[in-house]
Design a protein around this motif. Structure first.
Motif, PDB file in Angstrom:
ATOM      1  N   THR A 114       0.845  -1.192   0.000  1.00 29.86           N
ATOM      2  CA  THR A 114       0.000   0.000   0.000  1.00 29.86           C
ATOM      3  C   THR A 114       0.886   1.250   0.000  1.00 29.86           C
ATOM      4  OG1 THR A 114      -1.778   1.180   1.139  1.00 29.86           O
ATOM      5  CG2 THR A 114      -0.247  -0.048   2.525  1.00 29.86           C
ATOM      6  N   GLY A 115       0.619   2.158  -0.920  1.00 28.62           N
ATOM      7  CA  GLY A 115       1.385   3.400  -0.997  1.00 28.62           C
ATOM      8  C   GLY A 115       2.808   3.208  -1.481  1.00 28.62           C
ATOM      9  N   ALA A 116       3.096   2.086  -2.132  1.00 27.81           N
ATOM     10  CA  ALA A 116       4.473   1.746  -2.504  1.00 27.81           C
ATOM     11  C   ALA A 116       4.811   2.204  -3.920  1.00 27.81           C
ATOM     12  CB  ALA A 116       4.698   0.251  -2.376  1.00 27.81           C
ATOM     13  N   VAL A 117       6.078   2.605  -4.108  1.00 28.04           N
ATOM     14  CA  VAL A 117       6.580   3.032  -5.409  1.00 28.04           C
ATOM     15  C   VAL A 117       7.607   2.014  -5.899  1.00 28.04           C
ATOM     16  CG1 VAL A 117       7.855   4.811  -6.655  1.00 28.04           C
ATOM     17  CG2 VAL A 117       6.238   5.461  -4.878  1.00 28.04           C
ATOM     18  N   GLN A 118       7.351   1.428  -7.055  1.00 30.04           N
ATOM     19  CA  GLN A 118       8.249   0.459  -7.684  1.00 30.04           C
ATOM     20  C   GLN A 118       8.569  -0.733  -6.780  1.00 30.04           C
ATOM     21  OE1 GLN A 118      11.682   2.693  -9.074  1.00 30.04           O
ATOM     22  NE2 GLN A 118      10.554   3.490 -10.820  1.00 30.04           N
ATOM     23  N   PRO A 119       7.595  -1.281  -6.050  1.00 31.62           N
ATOM     24  CA  PRO A 119       7.884  -2.459  -5.240  1.00 31.62           C
ATOM     25  C   PRO A 119       8.096  -3.686  -6.123  1.00 31.62           C
ATOM     26  CG  PRO A 119       5.540  -2.054  -5.245  1.00 31.62           C
ATOM     27  CD  PRO A 119       6.173  -0.895  -5.977  1.00 31.62           C
ATOM     28  N   ILE A 120       8.891  -4.626  -5.620  1.00 30.49           N
ATOM     29  CA  ILE A 120       9.220  -5.843  -6.357  1.00 30.49           C
ATOM     30  C   ILE A 120       8.958  -7.045  -5.455  1.00 30.49           C
ATOM     31  CG2 ILE A 120      11.053  -7.169  -7.480  1.00 30.49           C
ATOM     32  CD1 ILE A 120      12.446  -4.440  -8.012  1.00 30.49           C
ATOM     33  N   ILE A 121       8.160  -7.990  -5.937  1.00 31.04           N
ATOM     34  CA  ILE A 121       7.984  -9.279  -5.276  1.00 31.04           C
ATOM     35  C   ILE A 121       8.506 -10.327  -6.249  1.00 31.04           C
ATOM     36  CG2 ILE A 121       6.354 -10.893  -4.234  1.00 31.04           C
ATOM     37  CD1 ILE A 121       4.527  -8.513  -3.676  1.00 31.04           C
ATOM     38  N   ARG A 122       9.562 -11.021  -5.863  1.00 29.64           N
ATOM     39  CA  ARG A 122      10.267 -11.892  -6.819  1.00 29.64           C
ATOM     40  C   ARG A 122      10.610 -13.232  -6.163  1.00 29.64           C
ATOM     41  NH1 ARG A 122      14.482  -8.926  -7.445  1.00 29.64           N
ATOM     42  NH2 ARG A 122      15.833 -10.150  -6.069  1.00 29.64           N
ATOM     43  N   LEU A 154      -3.046  -6.001  -2.888  1.00 29.07           N
ATOM     44  CA  LEU A 154      -2.722  -4.624  -3.230  1.00 29.07           C
ATOM     45  C   LEU A 154      -3.896  -3.745  -2.840  1.00 29.07           C
ATOM     46  CD1 LEU A 154      -1.699  -6.504  -6.015  1.00 29.07           C
ATOM     47  CD2 LEU A 154      -0.267  -4.481  -6.006  1.00 29.07           C
ATOM     48  N   THR A 155      -3.635  -2.743  -1.984  1.00 26.53           N
ATOM     49  CA  THR A 155      -4.709  -1.881  -1.486  1.00 26.53           C
ATOM     50  C   THR A 155      -4.304  -0.416  -1.622  1.00 26.53           C
ATOM     51  OG1 THR A 155      -3.881  -1.857   0.791  1.00 26.53           O
ATOM     52  CG2 THR A 155      -5.375  -3.652   0.191  1.00 26.53           C
ATOM     53  N   LYS A 156      -5.295   0.454  -1.613  1.00 23.32           N
ATOM     54  CA  LYS A 156      -5.115   1.904  -1.632  1.00 23.32           C
ATOM     55  C   LYS A 156      -4.345   2.353  -2.873  1.00 23.32           C
ATOM     56  CE  LYS A 156      -5.647   2.201   3.358  1.00 23.32           C
ATOM     57  NZ  LYS A 156      -5.067   2.622   4.653  1.00 23.32           N
ATOM     58  N   ARG A 157      -3.091   2.771  -2.763  1.00 25.33           N
ATOM     59  CA  ARG A 157      -2.388   3.347  -3.909  1.00 25.33           C
ATOM     60  C   ARG A 157      -1.010   2.687  -4.058  1.00 25.33           C
ATOM     61  NH1 ARG A 157      -2.609   8.540  -6.594  1.00 25.33           N
ATOM     62  NH2 ARG A 157      -4.471   8.896  -5.346  1.00 25.33           N
ATOM     63  N   VAL A 174      -7.797  -0.729  -4.841  1.00 26.07           N
ATOM     64  CA  VAL A 174      -6.496  -0.127  -5.111  1.00 26.07           C
ATOM     65  C   VAL A 174      -6.580   0.850  -6.278  1.00 26.07           C
ATOM     66  CG1 VAL A 174      -5.721  -1.971  -6.698  1.00 26.07           C
ATOM     67  CG2 VAL A 174      -4.031  -0.612  -5.463  1.00 26.07           C
ATOM     68  N   ASN A 175      -5.830   1.931  -6.174  1.00 26.29           N
ATOM     69  CA  ASN A 175      -5.583   2.840  -7.294  1.00 26.29           C
ATOM     70  C   ASN A 175      -4.160   2.566  -7.741  1.00 26.29           C
ATOM     71  OD1 ASN A 175      -4.330   5.523  -8.298  1.00 26.29           O
ATOM     72  ND2 ASN A 175      -6.524   5.832  -8.562  1.00 26.29           N
ATOM     73  N   GLU A 216     -11.318  -5.956  -7.625  1.00 21.35           N
ATOM     74  CA  GLU A 216     -12.589  -5.473  -7.099  1.00 21.35           C
ATOM     75  C   GLU A 216     -12.407  -4.057  -6.560  1.00 21.35           C
ATOM     76  OE1 GLU A 216     -14.761  -9.573  -5.632  1.00 21.35           O
ATOM     77  OE2 GLU A 216     -13.796  -8.302  -4.134  1.00 21.35           O
ATOM     78  N   ARG A 217     -13.412  -3.209  -6.815  1.00 21.18           N
ATOM     79  CA  ARG A 217     -13.449  -1.846  -6.249  1.00 21.18           C
ATOM     80  C   ARG A 217     -12.165  -1.076  -6.545  1.00 21.18           C
ATOM     81  NH1 ARG A 217     -15.224  -5.483  -2.764  1.00 21.18           N
ATOM     82  NH2 ARG A 217     -13.205  -5.636  -1.758  1.00 21.18           N
ATOM     83  N   SER A 218     -11.578  -1.252  -7.720  1.00 19.95           N
ATOM     84  CA  SER A 218     -10.245  -0.721  -7.996  1.00 19.95           C
ATOM     85  C   SER A 218     -10.199   0.066  -9.294  1.00 19.95           C
ATOM     86  CB  SER A 218      -9.227  -1.868  -8.074  1.00 19.95           C
ATOM     87  OG  SER A 218      -9.110  -2.530  -6.831  1.00 19.95           O
ATOM     88  N   GLU A 219      -9.200   0.948  -9.374  1.00 24.14           N
ATOM     89  CA  GLU A 219      -8.851   1.648 -10.614  1.00 24.14           C
ATOM     90  C   GLU A 219      -7.428   1.241 -10.974  1.00 24.14           C
ATOM     91  OE1 GLU A 219      -8.233   6.166 -12.417  1.00 24.14           O
ATOM     92  OE2 GLU A 219      -8.650   5.870 -10.294  1.00 24.14           O
TER      93      GLU A 219
END
Length: 211
Positions: free
Chosen positions: A121-129, A142-145, A169-170, A192-195
């Motif tokens: 949430t609120g993360a910039v360029q996160p990586i899950i690998r 993934l929630t919020k932005r 999530v946006n 769901e409920r996301s942009e």
């Protein structure tokens, strides 16, 4: 590099390592390593990027397992970005101290009916690998932005909820590539409920999801 053993984690599959791991995140050097072992946790490990700065969590090429015995995500990565993917909206301090939070080379297993894997949430360029996630509720939440997300090479297998769940999530720009996403009872990838803008799903094995 900071080993969680340096902060008192046992990794013996018996003792509760929650406090030791949270201590390593807050007071370590940013690169948090889990040596081979099984690490029991009973609460979410919070990674507040605004407080701790750029952080990467690694599990020694898949030799470490996190067993989540509480409700909620094993790891929650929280950033403070409030803009879009446009560089002009990126605050310099957030770019400097919060970009590319990473969780890699680790396994997460659920031992609670409401245990999740990783929340962003609120993360910039996160990586899950190269993360294994199974017997959870949701694998990745993934929630919020969030902005410019990469999820690659993960084994998201046999979970009660959704493999990768976009829940309110946006999100601008996400690449989901080369994962095995299967036997997740409420869907492999669900929105769901996301942009969501610019969603790339490439080269994944997505099968046998849903009841």
């Amino acid at each position: 590099m900071t080993s969680v053993h340096d902060f008192g984690a046992a990794g013996d599959g018996k003792r509760d390592d929650t406090a030791a791991i949270q201590h390593a995140v807050r007071d370590g050097e940013g690169l948090i390593e889990f040596p081979r072992g099984e690490y029991l946790i009973t609460k979410t490990i919070e990674v507040p990027l605004g407080d701790v700065g750029r952080t990467a969590i690694t599990g020694s090429i898949g030799l470490a397992k996190i067993i989540m015995q509480g409700a909620g995500p094993a790891f929650r990565i929280v950033g403070n970005h409030a803009g879009t993917a446009d560089p002009a909206t990126m605050k310099p301090d957030i770019w400097r101290s919060q970009r590319m939070a990473t969780v890699a080379e680790i396994e997460i297993e659920g031992a609670h009916a409401e245990a999740d894997g990783i929340e962003l949430t609120g993360a910039v360029q996160p990586i899950i690998r190269n993360v294994g996630m199974h017997r959870l509720r949701h694998g990745i939440l993934l929630t919020k932005r969030n902005r410019n997300v990469i999820i690659e090479g993960c084994q998201i297998y046999h979970n009660k909820g959704v493999g990768i769940y976009f829940d309110g999530v946006n999100l601008h720009q996400i690449n989901i590539l080369g994962n095995h996403i299967s036997y997740n009872r409420l869907g492999g990838i669900r929105i769901e409920r996301s942009e969501v803008r610019n969603l790339q799903i490439t080269g994944n094995d997505i099968e046998y999801n849903n009841d």
